[in-house]
Design a protein around this motif. Structure first.
Motif, PDB file in Angstrom:
ATOM      1  N   ALA A 193       0.835  -1.206   0.000  1.00  0.00           N
ATOM      2  CA  ALA A 193       0.000   0.000   0.000  1.00  0.00           C
ATOM      3  C   ALA A 193       0.865   1.251   0.000  1.00  0.00           C
ATOM      4  N   ILE A 194       1.971   1.210   0.731  1.00  0.00           N
ATOM      5  CA  ILE A 194       2.904   2.345   0.739  1.00  0.00           C
ATOM      6  C   ILE A 194       3.399   2.606  -0.680  1.00  0.00           C
ATOM      7  N   ALA A 195       3.803   1.538  -1.387  1.00  0.00           N
ATOM      8  CA  ALA A 195       4.300   1.673  -2.754  1.00  0.00           C
ATOM      9  C   ALA A 195       3.239   2.280  -3.664  1.00  0.00           C
ATOM     10  N   ALA A 196       1.999   1.858  -3.477  1.00  0.00           N
ATOM     11  CA  ALA A 196       0.909   2.353  -4.328  1.00  0.00           C
ATOM     12  C   ALA A 196       0.702   3.849  -4.151  1.00  0.00           C
ATOM     13  N   TYR A 197       0.702   4.306  -2.899  1.00  0.00           N
ATOM     14  CA  TYR A 197       0.486   5.738  -2.656  1.00  0.00           C
ATOM     15  C   TYR A 197       1.685   6.576  -3.109  1.00  0.00           C
ATOM     16  N   LEU A 198       2.889   6.016  -2.969  1.00  0.00           N
ATOM     17  CA  LEU A 198       4.071   6.715  -3.480  1.00  0.00           C
ATOM     18  C   LEU A 198       3.984   6.857  -4.996  1.00  0.00           C
ATOM     19  N   ASP A 199       3.525   5.816  -5.657  1.00  0.00           N
ATOM     20  CA  ASP A 199       3.364   5.867  -7.110  1.00  0.00           C
ATOM     21  C   ASP A 199       2.318   6.895  -7.526  1.00  0.00           C
TER      22      ASP A 199
END
Length: 343
Positions: A193-199
Motif C-alpha cells: 500500500a505504501i508503494a501504491a500511494y508513493l506511485d
C-alpha cells in the motif's frame, strides 16, 4: 541483494526521497501521534530506526509537554515532531514550548489552524504539517502557508472523517502533490500500500496502528493482546446521538466503552440544554472523556471499559516486535511491489 531487489529498493528510495528530505529522516514514514502511546519511548525508537516519531501532546499541559520533549531528546538525536490539537485552550503556550525546544516539525490536528498559530509555529523555522480531509481544505491550507499535508481516511484509528483513504488520495494527490509534500494515512498496514500511494504522488505515509504493538511501545500488555487478536471489522466508528452536539467519530475496537461514550454524550447534551456549559466547553468535555478512556486502556490495561483506538489495519498487527523490524518489513514489502512493476 539481487539485481531485481536492488531495482525495487532504488525505486523506493527515489520515491521517498522528497518526504525523507522534508522530515530529515532516512525513510518517509511517520508514526501517527496516538495519545498515551506516542510518548518519548516510541517516538525516540521510531526516529532512531530511521522513521519519524511524533509526540502526541493531546491534553498535556505546557509543563508536561516540556518534560516529554526533553525526555525524547535524551533518547534520540534524530529529528522528531510534536502533534498539537487546535482546540487545546493553551495552544499558543504549547507552541511556545515547541519553539523553545527548537522542535523541527509541528503537526496541527483537529481543525483549521487558529488565527496566528501558523506564524507562531514558523517564526523559529519549524515546519508545519496539517491534516487535509478534503481537496478544498488542502488548497486553503497551502495558501495559508503550511509546509506539508497529511491526507487521512476514515480507515484510521482515533478521530476520523467520512471519506476513505483511497478516495482522498485520488482526489487530493493529483492536485497538490507537486506544491507541498503530502503524506497518506489511514488503513495502511503493509508495504504494498505504501508503494501504491508513493506511485500516486505521495511523498510518504503515516502509520499509527501498525506501531502500537512495537516492543518499545509502553502500551499495556492487555492493550497489545487486544490488537493482536483483533480483525479489521472489530475497529468500529462511534455514533453521534445528538445533532446539536457535533461529535467527530472515533474509530476504536468495540467493547463496553462504546455504551459509556453514548452515556457521556447524553450527559453533555443535557448540560447544553440546561445552559450549564457553552458549546466549546461541551466539545472539550468530549475530548477529555476520550483522553481519560484511552488512558484506562493504554496505561491501566482496562480493555473492557477503556477506549482502544485502532485503525482497520489492526488485523495486520500479528505480533509484538521492535520498531526497526516493522519498518524493515514495510520497506521490503514496498520494494518488492515496486520490483514487480519494474519487471
Amino acid at each position: 541483494m539481487n539485481q531485481i531487489t536492488s531495482i525495487g529498493a532504488e525505486r523506493l528510495q527515489r520515491r521517498m526521497a522528497r518526504g525523507a528530505a522534508f522530515l530529515g529522516s532516512e525513510v518517509a514514514i511517520l508514526c501517527g501521534a496516538m495519545s498515551w502511546v506516542s510518548e518519548r519511548n516510541l517516538v525516540s525508537a521510531m526516529s532512531n530506526a530511521g522513521g519519524f516519531g511524533l509526540i502526541a501532546c493531546g491534553a498535556m499541559t505546557p509543563e508536561l509537554l516540556d518534560a516529554e520533549i526533553a525526555g525524547t531528546k535524551a533518547l534520540t538525536d534524530k529529528p522528531f515532531g510534536v502533534n498539537l490539537i487546535t482546540m487545546h485552550p493553551g495552544l499558543f503556550d504549547l507552541i511556545e514550548v515547541c519553539n523553545n525546544h527548537r522542535v523541527s516539525h509541528v503537526v496541527l490536528a483537529g481543525g483549521l489552524p487558529p488565527t496566528g498559530s501558523i506564524d507562531a509555529i514558523k517564526q523559529n523555522g519549524a515546519k508545519l504539517i496539517c491534516f487535509a480531509p478534503a481537496l478544498s481544505l488542502a488548497k486553503k491550507l497551502i495558501r495559508s502557508g503550511v509546509d506539508a499535508l497529511v491526507v487521512e481516511g476514515m480507515e484510521a484509528g482515533g478521530h476520523i472523517g467520512p471519506v476513505s483513504t483511497s478516495v482522498l488520495a485520488q482526489e487530493i494527490l493529483p492536485e497538490v502533490a507537486e506544491q507541498v509534500p503530502v503524506f497518506v494515512a489511514g488503513g495502511i498496514g503493509r508495504g504494498e500500500a505504501i508503494a501504491a500511494y508513493l506511485d500516486m504522488g505521495a511523498a510518504g505515509v503515516q502509520l499509527g496502528t501498525r506501531f502500537v504493538c512495537a516492543t518499545e511501545s509502553i502500551a499495556h500488555a492487555n492493550f497489545k493482546k487486544a490488537f493482536i487478536r483483533a480483525s479489521a471489522r472489530d475497529a468500529i466508528a462511534s455514533v453521534q446521538i445528538d445533532p446539536r452536539l457535533p461529535v467527530i467519530p472515533v474509530r476504536a475496537l468495540k467493547n463496553a466503552s462504546s455504551e459509556l461514550f453514548t452515556a457521556k454524550q447524553r450527559e453533555v447534551a443535557q448540560l447544553l440544554d440546561e445552559g450549564a456549559v457553552a458549546m466549546g466547553e461541551a466539545q472539550l468535555q468530549i475530548e477529555h472523556y476520550w483522553a481519560g478512556a484511552l488512558r484506562r486502556a493504554v496505561i491501566d490495561g482496562d480493555v473492557e471499559h477503556g477506549s482502544m483506538m485502532a485503525g482497520q489495519s489492526v488485523g495486520m498487527v500479528t505480533k509484538e516486535e521492535p520498531v526497526a523490524e516493522i519498518i524493515a518489513t514495510l520497506m521490503a514489502e514496498a520494494a518488492h511491489a515496486l520490483e514487480k512493476r519494474a519487471a
